[in-house]
Scaffold this motif. Structure first.
Motif, PDB file in Angstrom:
ATOM      1  N   ARG A  64      14.550 -12.758   0.527  1.00 27.99           N
ATOM      2  CA  ARG A  64      13.953 -11.547   0.240  1.00 27.99           C
ATOM      3  C   ARG A  64      13.907 -10.730   1.468  1.00 27.99           C
ATOM      4  O   ARG A  64      13.766 -11.287   2.682  1.00 27.99           O
ATOM      5  CB  ARG A  64      12.705 -11.742  -0.329  1.00 27.99           C
ATOM      6  CG  ARG A  64      12.434 -12.234  -1.836  1.00 27.99           C
ATOM      7  CD  ARG A  64      11.194 -12.860  -2.012  1.00 27.99           C
ATOM      8  NE  ARG A  64      10.828 -14.024  -0.929  1.00 27.99           N
ATOM      9  CZ  ARG A  64       9.955 -14.830  -1.369  1.00 27.99           C
ATOM     10  NH1 ARG A  64       8.931 -14.729  -2.389  1.00 27.99           N
ATOM     11  NH2 ARG A  64       9.655 -15.953  -0.492  1.00 27.99           N
ATOM     12  N   ARG A  65      14.141  -9.498   1.359  1.00 26.65           N
ATOM     13  CA  ARG A  65      14.115  -8.350   2.524  1.00 26.65           C
ATOM     14  C   ARG A  65      12.483  -8.227   3.076  1.00 26.65           C
ATOM     15  O   ARG A  65      11.712  -8.401   2.332  1.00 26.65           O
ATOM     16  CB  ARG A  65      14.595  -7.263   1.979  1.00 26.65           C
ATOM     17  CG  ARG A  65      15.966  -7.102   1.603  1.00 26.65           C
ATOM     18  CD  ARG A  65      16.345  -5.606   1.394  1.00 26.65           C
ATOM     19  NE  ARG A  65      16.355  -4.911   2.538  1.00 26.65           N
ATOM     20  CZ  ARG A  65      16.519  -3.567   2.479  1.00 26.65           C
ATOM     21  NH1 ARG A  65      17.113  -3.020   1.371  1.00 26.65           N
ATOM     22  NH2 ARG A  65      16.513  -2.819   3.636  1.00 26.65           N
TER      23      ARG A  65
ATOM     24  N   ASP B 229      12.992 -16.925   4.097  1.00 27.77           N
ATOM     25  CA  ASP B 229      13.654 -15.648   3.945  1.00 27.77           C
ATOM     26  C   ASP B 229      13.996 -14.946   5.460  1.00 27.77           C
ATOM     27  O   ASP B 229      15.224 -14.380   5.242  1.00 27.77           O
ATOM     28  CB  ASP B 229      12.643 -14.581   3.335  1.00 27.77           C
ATOM     29  CG  ASP B 229      12.068 -15.056   2.071  1.00 27.77           C
ATOM     30  OD1 ASP B 229      12.692 -15.137   1.196  1.00 27.77           O
ATOM     31  OD2 ASP B 229      10.841 -15.456   2.022  1.00 27.77           O
TER      32      ASP B 229
END
Length: 425
Positions: A134-135, A251
């Motif tokens: 995920r960003r 992430d």
């Protein structure tokens, strides 16, 4: 027993080598600890490898079956192993070798092999795939931090965040980061921060260490907990040679706690500079557009149509007058031509009408029943006749009927036959 020998009665070399080989072969199986220097894999059943003593002073070549290598799992050069071997010496070449019957990875090598097996398992499940990453938020409302209490990692993260974005809010949760209970505590703190409504990103930080010290960050339970987090997680363990598995599932992986802090918040001074530069570019762009608009407006105002808006109408008025004159002339000519045509056709019609014939001196004869007379046989002598002439009618009596050719006067049109007949009467 040693073989007897003397300069006068030396022993054959082959016998000495055979005796040595016989003694070596009687040693039987034995477990040895060594480091794998080189592995040569072939298509056949027999594989070759080289073992070296831990102090690096002695090496020995060995052979083993493919099954032995497959059972030990991933094996790389430099791995320390415990090997069950049978020493052998070949009489023909006097070459010493080891027949490896069993291999077991020991020490750090054993740990690395176990970690490689876990990595392979998790990779097969897709936990390391990039589409799961995920960003990170550009400016999180709150930053979660799981780290050791009073650790250098905690100080580095907090100091870097404060320097880059002073208004940033950090939710710190202390945990053990080493030892058998560390993985469980990190999982608990991670779950607390993941449930926190204001935390938009979580940092797990530790300032490096040995492979054994970092084993909690390769714990399968912790790795799966990081993968299951709803909040983006940054791994900042800070150990480059041996990457903990949590780095692979997080992430974002930061090389150090300081790098993690730089990734989680922007630099306020850089942002100010960027905003200033953007404003300058925007101002310059607006000035350029205004300049082009003013130039376009000046160009429009200098055009003749703007100086004298009705000037162009004068040209069109002259053209319209010219076209009107041409149209009037054309219509007049067309009407004259049509009028002449009508007159001509009227003359033709009039020339073909009965009235015109009567005006030339002819008459139309009908009997008492108003039937046209076209032949002398249509009447009898004494019949009353009616003659239509140009200006009226005549009532006549047939005094005689003469059959024959038409008089010349009638053919020439000098006088009608009725006129001649009237003269005779």
């Amino acid at each position: 027993m040693p073989l007897p020998s003397s300069p006068e009665q030396p022993q054959p070399l082959g016998r000495v080598i055979a005796a040595a080989a016989e003694w070596v072969n009687r040693l039987g199986e034995i477990w040895v600890e060594a480091e794998v220097v080189q592995i040569k894999r072939y298509q056949g059943a027999t594989q070759f490898l080289t073992l070296r003593d831990k102090n690096g002073s002695v090496t020995a070549d060995g052979t083993c079956s493919r099954l032995v290598l497959d059972q030990v799992g991933p094996l790389t050069d430099g791995t320390t192993v415990a090997a069950r071997v049978k020493p052998r010496m070949w009489p023909k070449s006097a070459k010493f070798s080891l027949e490896v019957l069993e291999l077991r990875v020991v020490g750090v090598g054993r740990l690395l092999a176990q970690l490689e097996q876990l990595k392979a398992k998790l990779r097969a499940e897709g936990l390391f795939e990039s589409h799961h990453k995920r960003r990170l938020p550009f400016l999180p409302r709150a930053i979660g931090l799981v780290t050791g209490e009073g650790s250098a990692a905690e100080r580095d993260v907090l100091a870097t965040i404060a320097a880059r974005w002073p208004d940033a809010h950090v939710e710190v949760r202390h945990s053990l980061v080493q030892g058998p209970d560390a993985a469980g505590q990190v999982m608990q703190r991670l779950a607390e921060l993941d449930r926190h409504p204001g935390v938009d990103v979580i940092i797990i930080a530790r300032g490096g260490g040995s492979l054994e010290d970092l084993l909690p960050f390769s714990d399968e339970g912790l790795v799966r907990a990081v993968a299951a987090c709803r909040t983006p997680v940054i791994s900042a363990i800070g150990h480059e040679p041996d990457t903990p598995i949590v780095d692979l599932v997080a992430d974002f992986r930061a090389a150090t706690p300081t790098a993690a802090a730089k990734a989680v918040v922007p630099d306020v001074s850089e942002q100010r500079q960027a905003v200033t530069a953007d404003l300058a570019r925007l101002r310059q762009s607006l000035l350029l557009r205004l300049g082009r608009a003013e130039a376009d407006l000046d160009s429009l105002t200098t055009r003749p149509v703007m100086r004298d808006p009705i000037a162009s109408f004068a040209v069109h008025v002259d053209q319209l007058a010219q076209w009107r004159r041409r149209l009037t002339t054309t219509i007049g000519r067309a009407l004259a031509d049509e009028s002449r045509t009508v007159d001509h056709q009227l003359q033709r019609v009039r020339s073909m009408s009965p009235k015109a014939t009567l005006e030339r001196g002819y008459a139309i004869l009908v009997d008492g029943e108003d039937r046209s007379i076209t032949s002398v046989h249509d009447i009898d002598e004494g019949d009353d006749l009616l003659a239509y002439v140009a200006d009226g009618t005549l009532i006549l009596e047939a005094r005689g009927v003469h059959e024959g050719r038409v008089p010349n006067q009638a053919r020439e049109g000098s006088s009608g036959p009725l006129e001649r007949e009237a003269d005779h009467g």
